[in-house]
Design a protein around this motif. Structure first.
Motif, PDB file in Angstrom:
ATOM      1  N   LYS A  81       0.952  -1.231   0.150  1.00 61.55           N
ATOM      2  CA  LYS A  81       0.092  -0.050   0.044  1.00 61.55           C
ATOM      3  C   LYS A  81       0.791   1.422  -0.115  1.00 61.55           C
ATOM      4  O   LYS A  81       0.313   2.247  -0.207  1.00 61.55           O
ATOM      5  N   LEU A  97      -0.441   2.823  -5.018  1.00 62.23           N
ATOM      6  CA  LEU A  97       0.458   2.800  -3.929  1.00 62.23           C
ATOM      7  C   LEU A  97       0.636   4.462  -3.341  1.00 62.23           C
ATOM      8  O   LEU A  97       0.437   5.544  -4.207  1.00 62.23           O
ATOM      9  N   PHE A  98       0.615   4.682  -2.129  1.00 61.60           N
ATOM     10  CA  PHE A  98       0.757   5.773  -1.515  1.00 61.60           C
ATOM     11  C   PHE A  98       2.268   6.257  -1.287  1.00 61.60           C
ATOM     12  O   PHE A  98       3.112   5.268  -0.886  1.00 61.60           O
ATOM     13  N   GLU A 120      -1.460  10.086  -4.042  1.00 60.05           N
ATOM     14  CA  GLU A 120      -1.339  10.329  -2.748  1.00 60.05           C
ATOM     15  C   GLU A 120       0.237  10.444  -2.272  1.00 60.05           C
ATOM     16  O   GLU A 120       0.716   9.454  -2.539  1.00 60.05           O
ATOM     17  N   ARG A 148      -9.530   6.617  -3.340  1.00 59.48           N
ATOM     18  CA  ARG A 148      -8.323   7.078  -2.695  1.00 59.48           C
ATOM     19  C   ARG A 148      -7.702   5.867  -2.114  1.00 59.48           C
ATOM     20  O   ARG A 148      -8.610   4.835  -1.687  1.00 59.48           O
ATOM     21  N   ILE A 149      -6.362   5.841  -1.796  1.00 61.44           N
ATOM     22  CA  ILE A 149      -5.697   4.798  -0.965  1.00 61.44           C
ATOM     23  C   ILE A 149      -6.132   4.607   0.379  1.00 61.44           C
ATOM     24  O   ILE A 149      -6.478   3.812   1.222  1.00 61.44           O
ATOM     25  N   LEU A 150      -5.845   5.890   0.870  1.00 62.39           N
ATOM     26  CA  LEU A 150      -5.865   5.946   2.564  1.00 62.39           C
ATOM     27  C   LEU A 150      -7.054   6.627   2.740  1.00 62.39           C
ATOM     28  O   LEU A 150      -7.443   7.866   2.242  1.00 62.39           O
TER      29      LEU A 150
END
Lengths: 523, 523
Positions: free
Chosen positions: A262, A294-295, A332, B46-48
């Motif tokens: 992640k 991926l962040f 992100e 979004r990832i998060l």
């Protein structure tokens, strides 16, 4: 029992192998013997032991301040006690601590800090007006006009504005929003905070965090603390430690079998490896992060430390925006900076910031909430960060001195980077990539098989054995490559290039002589 | 999409309920509407997100800087924009931030700090010699003689020595060992670090951490972050918030059904409750910890803040030693102090220390390892801590001024503690225990059932509803008791007594008027 208690009080408590496998000192062994002879009848089992403690904390390793540094401290004490050694001082080339190596603070920065600390000085004619102006501005933004008040958890407003303005200038006009800036207690605090929020899941859905190998061991330590999965991608040593996106692909594919990748961590300029990523490479990485969802964490604390004339620092943020809205409104990203490196080297103030891009508004709330538990980063560190991003400009009274001091530090670092590379590459059995940036050499060292065997007999990694010998014979403290990670069968160490030029020359010569002797001994 | 992006950049991003359940502002609702009309085609998931983030972090609550403080900030902005309110300023009585309330820094402390920051001042005739002596001593113990170098992870040696000497003096000769002192980034850092090491296990063997109710919410936040089990013991409001060991027994017995109680946290003097524990009570607690094999955490950051003439501060360490070797060589204790409270109120420097007693030597190694990941506490905060534990003594040049400043702050706090208690107890429907120590009142407030219903309609805890109304109508920002914990059906708020005397009188009068009006409105 009383004697044992007294020994314990004097710090001579019985030492079992430490967290880094330290061997017992003779004083400790003696204390141990005393305890055996006079058992403490009333001593009960302790509650907090290696067995009962948090296993994730137990698993943490942190080489930069590990056993080699403890040993260095012991040797320093021995020298102070007059014990003879083949050297007269320990040279701590293990950590990027510029001022400890004699680098002088930037005058302007310290003037502003002194004015903020003791505002009576605002009336003193011995401080320049531009420093006073900066100090007044910072104080006006502090509660009660004092560095002694808590700031907002996210940091002092006007300092966040200055950081945003700095980023905008640095990135040629790509806008930065003060709302996206979080002041931190050094960069380490920002990195561990954002990782803390990112990590979740158990079993196969545990969060995978991709980190370069070699890495700066903060990453592996925090991953361990958080019980996340460390996903290694290897930098290409044959190619000046460049990051190759195919290697990222390999790493993420393999990781997907056992975790949920992640996060992708990038260190640019590299620590410990000193490479500076090309714009093309950064684009590739961003595209990969976008593709693989991926962040991105961009550790950019060495952004001012670029020495190779062919290299330039490109921020991830800038490249992200230049790649167009598909990327700039989706990827992100958190990027990190610090007062500790660059030309100012203000490590002790623990100043830093984090800029977040495309963070979900709900997550921004969560972030502020989490930060508020620790109240705020040190306000003096925030003030130091302000001067780093808002230094004197041409026309201001302090500009000339500031400029001279800054260029002197950076010019010297560039000289020392070249000197180090050249000298290491003259030594048989040492190969050193160009130090394009940051402040470390990470040379590859050949360790003969007899030395590898000797290390095994001492239950040490071969490069730890090498570095311990180097320390014991020369007083030079460097960190074994195994503390950062390296391809199996290769050995390295990390050494800072921070000692003054003449001293660095002596250090390099000593390493050279040691290495040649080492090769001969274990041939 | 561009307009939406611009809105996001200006911080007007669409707001869903925040981490503290904040309602949407109208500007945010408008931005939301814009986004709905013009969907961003290229915006990906979004990832998060709240769903994917670390659930333990999501569960954290921290009332002292929670929704009420966000609201206070909004109101301040409105006042700045000229929006009319029934008041002209927000009074932040939510947090123990003395200097933000106008308390002046201790001159000597800031003089030493300024000298350390900008050593050129050591030649200035306008600084007293005793301050210069302190500064030289600190600088000599710093790498490169600079606050800008990293210190040892455990803290600067000579400062740890000064802390140990301070503790020995404070505790009437009970010895303290500098090896047991760890300098920290405020007390919060020490508390969360030791808890991080202590917590382990899953299911029924998860670590139980006993905390007082009401508590300072750092504890519940860290327990949540670490996925430990919060074990509440209730302080006795009818008995001046005293700690009753029978209640500890009840709590630990009940907890054993579902977790492994391993840690007992004590706050003395109490926050938010202001009680000062008697020596007898401390003995009982220590005996209980010994009996139940609990690791003791003693939060003693208010040790200088004792106002009731019948009360005295007794450190857990001292009482432990006076109880004899069965206790003093067995009970594991960590105690905490800070630069933020007392008479100095230097919150912004984030200075603090932790003293550990009977910590297993292996665990001490683990502790240093864990601390080393964050490199070191801010060195300026360490220097501030040094002045707190090593202030001017009679005969020194600065003693008289220092003494006068210190006594003035503490004398005023004592006066304000009494004033607050007296005034609150004159208000029908408010009951306030004596403020024996610390710097807060935590009065119990009667909330009529109609107000409870109104709160429920707003999805707020009744005391949150009360405090929000108080803020909106008077500009006074206090924290609802629900943020600290309280017996069900009782309501409180925490208010600092830090405003200057005359201002505090006005504040108290306003609270009184508000309360009477509130009772009338919801009668």
């Amino acid at each position: 029992m009383q004697r044992a208690a007294a020994l314990v009080r004097r710090g001579c408590c019985p030492r079992t192998p430490g967290p880094w496998g330290r061997r017992q000192s003779s004083a400790a062994a003696e204390a141990s013997a005393v305890l055996k002879v006079r058992p403490e009848r009333s001593r009960r089992e302790r509650i907090l032991t290696l067995e009962s403690m948090n296993p994730q904390v137990k698993a943490v390793e942190y080489a930069v301040r590990g056993p080699i540094v403890l040993k260095a401290g012991e040797i320093e004490l021995e020298l102070q006690r007059g014990i003879k050694k083949p050297f007269t001082e320990v040279i701590r080339a293990n950590i990027g601590d510029a001022q400890a190596m004699g680098q002088q603070p930037i005058t302007f920065l310290r003037q502003v800090m002194a004015l903020c600390t003791y505002p009576n000085l605002l009336d003193s004619p011995s401080f320049p007006e531009d420093a006073k102006k900066r100090a007044r501005r910072i104080l006006q933004a502090c509660g009660g006009n004092s560095l002694g008040s808590y700031s907002a958890s996210q940091g002092v407003n006007c300092i966040r504005e200055d950081v945003a303005a700095y980023i905008t200038r640095r990135d040629g006009g790509v806008p930065a929003d003060p709302d996206n800036i979080y002041l931190t207690t050094g960069a380490s605090d920002g990195i561990s905070t954002i990782l803390k929020i990112l990590v979740s899941g158990g079993g196969k859905s545990r969060t995978g965090v991709m980190i370069p190998i070699p890495q700066y061991p903060l990453y592996s330590a925090v991953i361990s603390e958080l019980d996340a999965v460390q996903v290694n991608y290897y930098l290409d040593e044959e190619n000046c430690w460049a990051l190759n996106v195919n290697e990222l692909r390999r790493a993420v594919q393999e990781a997907k079998d056992h975790c949920d990748p992640k996060v992708l961590c990038i260190i640019n300029p590299g620590n410990p490896t000193g490479q500076v990523q090309s714009r093309k490479c950064i684009e590739d990485v961003i595209h990969f992060a976008w593709e693989e969802k991926l962040f991105l964490l961009a550790d950019e604390v060495y952004q001012d430390n670029v020495y190779s004339p062919d290299c330039r620092f490109h921020s991830f943020k800038k490249v992200l925006y230049e790649m167009g809205p598909e990327y700039s409104s989706n990827v992100e990203l958190a990027s990190f900076h610090s007062t500790s490196k660059g030309y100012m080297g203000e490590c002790g103030y623990r100043g830093g910031y984090m800029e977040v891009i495309n963070l979900h508004p709900e997550i921004k709330g969560q972030l502020v909430k989490l930060l508020s538990v620790r109240l705020c980063p040190p306000v003096s560190g925030q003030a130091a960060m302000d001067i780093v991003v808002n230094p004197p400009v041409p026309g201001e009274e302090s500009f000339e001195l500031f400029h001279r001091e800054k260029e002197s530090v950076l010019g010297n670092l560039a000289k020392k980077a070249k000197l180090t590379e050249d000298l290491f590459n003259q030594v048989p059995g040492i190969h050193c990539n160009p130090l394009q940036g940051a402040m470390y050499a990470f040379p590859r060292i050949f360790i003969p098989s007899k030395a590898v065997e000797a290390a095994q007999a001492h239950k040490m990694a071969p490069d730890m054995f090498y570095c311990m010998k180097l320390l014991e014979e020369t007083g030079i403290c460097v960190v074994p490559g195994s503390g950062f990670g390296q391809r199996e069968g290769t050995y390295h160490f990390r050494m800072t290039i921070l000692p003054p030029v003449e001293k660095l020359k002596t250090v390099l010569q000593k390493v050279k002589d040691f290495h040649i002797k080492f090769l001969e001994k274990y041939a």
